[in-house]
Design an enzyme around this catalytic site. Structure first.
Site, PDB file in Angstrom:
ATOM      1  N   LYS A 112       0.829  -1.198   0.000  1.00 21.42           N
ATOM      2  CA  LYS A 112       0.000   0.000   0.000  1.00 21.42           C
ATOM      3  C   LYS A 112       0.868   1.254   0.000  1.00 21.42           C
ATOM      4  CE  LYS A 112      -3.978   1.724   2.684  1.00 21.42           C
ATOM      5  NZ  LYS A 112      -4.850   1.380   3.832  1.00 21.42           N
ATOM      6  N   SER A 162      -9.371   1.811   2.478  1.00 21.03           N
ATOM      7  CA  SER A 162      -8.350   2.551   1.766  1.00 21.03           C
ATOM      8  C   SER A 162      -7.315   1.676   1.064  1.00 21.03           C
ATOM      9  CB  SER A 162      -7.640   3.495   2.739  1.00 21.03           C
ATOM     10  OG  SER A 162      -7.017   2.786   3.797  1.00 21.03           O
ATOM     11  N   SER A 165     -10.437  -0.796   6.174  1.00 27.85           N
ATOM     12  CA  SER A 165      -9.615  -0.487   5.006  1.00 27.85           C
ATOM     13  C   SER A 165      -8.881  -1.672   4.409  1.00 27.85           C
ATOM     14  CB  SER A 165      -8.595   0.609   5.360  1.00 27.85           C
ATOM     15  OG  SER A 165      -9.237   1.855   5.486  1.00 27.85           O
TER      16      SER A 165
END
Length: 485
Positions: free
Chosen positions: A80, A155, A179
């Site tokens: 990420k 996210s 997320s």
């Protein structure tokens, strides 16, 4: 079907060790798929290919000499965008952080690479990691590989989309409000939100921040449950401050088959209704256990109300998120606070109250949260796991309207508040419980549906093992049709 692209990490490392393919070949395979498919998905938003190719070559040379770096030897993977990787930008989707170039790797990335991983890129996020979809002014919009007109989640949306489209071998995400879990559900992959604090957060933070954030965790996304367990073993454990004094020893699951499990089911709730297709999948997984001879209870609940739990979560969540926002944001919320109706339980009201808590008030919420943790502890004396939805719907169409609190989702043909669905993340998140999301197949529109598996604190390997056993019955990850070649 491109078997290499859609194999799980465990299988790929086995093939690397057997010299059926090399790390360099596997990296090139992902890069070729990235060149072909990433322009329309936009999951991988930054790469370090020269560095990765050099490391892949070293991995191949080491293996040729009979040396193993660890359980991920030679595996190309991405992380990420919010993780620090030396010489790469860490922006969290914020244009103001375009020039925030990391000078070292996050602890998690150090441990993954020490275990043999080849990190070749980063995946997309929403602004400040604060949405159920993944778009920002720095890197643009990420699309769902099952339907490009829909979101991949957030996210860790880029993480899930890259995995689902076969452009990476493994992923690391993070989670404070779903997320990891929402993207895993929307994109049909596996995700694990660990027990709070068992994976070191250092290096997954805004510049200058060392203190871990309440509720927030880092964790893996993958194409199999066994990959999740591997990553927990590699990354889990004390950071340097505590390393001399404690080590992580997560208990393994004792259940050998689905009929051995004691399962509680929380398939829907008036506080945050879910589509019937979503609750039906929760019930389908429960029935697998029931049909195998296991114990399933559909009405058992911990000794607190859903509303009480959610109230603690919302306040503690926004206290955590806003603690590091600019002072002008704090002052704006402080001015709005006196105008709130005491009975207002809208998302904006929770945000305003949580972001302006005095420490004395925060401590009171934390005390009530600790009572929740003990209530869950007692609950899990009678059950091994709890099954819940992950989110209210399957992946929804892109919605980039600027007023987040005004957005809505259609749930069972009725309009519901956009952020209402965070209830299902907060149910386990506020109490620091581990949660694994497992794919259960597609709906009638070809969109994935995941189910959330929750256990007691430190029961991470228990939820992952349950997910693995269910996947043996349901088939596990299924690649999106448009990207199978």
């Amino acid at each position: 079907m491109d078997e290499i692209a859609f194999s799980d990490a465990t299988n790929l490392v086995e093939r690397l060790r057997a010299k059926e393919l090399s790390s360099s070949e596997l990296l090139d395979h992902y890069v070729a798929r990235m060149d072909r498919y990433n322009p329309e998905i936009n999951a991988i938003i930054a790469t370090q290919l020269d560095k990765a190719r050099a490391r892949a070559k070293e991995a191949d040379k080491a293996l040729a000499k009979g040396h193993s770096w660890g359980p991920l030897h030679g595996l190309p993977m991405t992380v990420k965008e919010s993780y620090n990787i030396s010489d790469m930008a860490t922006t969290w989707g914020d244009p103001l952080l375009r020039d925030n170039i990391a000078t070292s790797d996050a602890v998690a990335c150090q441990r993954l690479q020490a275990a043999g991983a080849v990190i070749f890129g980063k995946t997309n996020v929403p602004l400040s990691l604060g949405d159920f979809q993944s778009y920002n002014e720095v890197y643009g919009t990420t699309n769902n590989p099952y339907d490009l007109s829909r979101v991949p989640g957030g996210s860790s949306g880029g993480s899930a989309a890259a995995l689902a489209s076969g452009m990476t071998g493994l992923e690391m995400g993070s989670d404070i409000g779903g997320s990891i879990r929402n993207p895993a559900h929307y994109c049909g992959v596996y995700g694990h939100k660990p027990t709070w604090g068992i994976l070191p957060m250092r290096g997954h933070a805004l510049p200058g921040i060392l203190a871990p954030t309440d509720i927030s965790v880092i964790g893996p996304l993958a194409r199999s449950a066994r990959d999740l367990a591997t990553v927990l073993t590699i990354v889990g454990g004390a950071d340097e401050l505590h390393a001399p004094g404690w080590s992580l020893e997560l208990p393994a699951a004792k259940q050998k088959r689905l009929g051995d499990w004691r399962v509680a089911v929380w398939a829907d709730d008036d506080l945050a209704p879910v589509d019937k297709a979503i609750s039906d999948r929760v019930l389908q997984v429960a029935k697998l256990v029931e049909d195998a001879g296991g114990s399933v209870h559909y009405t058992a609940r911990p000794k607190f109300s859903a509303d009480h739990s959610h109230e603690q979560y919302e306040h503690l969540l926004y206290a955590a998120i806003y603690a590091r926002q600019p002072r002008e944001v704090f002052e704006k919320n402080l001015k709005r606070l006196p105008r709130l109706d005491p009975e207002d339980k809208s998302e904006l009201a929770y945000e305003t109250r949580g972001s302006t808590l005095y420490y004395r008030d925060w401590h009171a919420f934390n005390e009530r949260r600790t009572h929740l943790r003990w209530a869950w502890h007692e609950f899990f004396r009678g059950f091994d796991i709890l099954l819940t939805p992950v989110s209210a719907t399957t992946a929804f169409p892109h919605d980039q309207s600027p007023q987040l609190e005004a957005r809505q989702l259609t749930v069972n043909n009725a309009e519901r508040p956009y952020f209402e669905q965070i209830f299902w993340a907060g149910l386990s998140g506020v109490a620091y419980l581990p949660s694994t999301v497992l794919p259960t197949g597609l709906d009638d529109r070809g969109l994935p549906i995941g189910v959330q598996v929750v256990a007691r604190e430190m029961g991470d390997l228990v939820t992952i093992e349950f997910a693995r056993q269910v996947s043996e019955a349901l088939g596990g990850f299924s690649a999106p049709a448009a990207y199978r070649d």
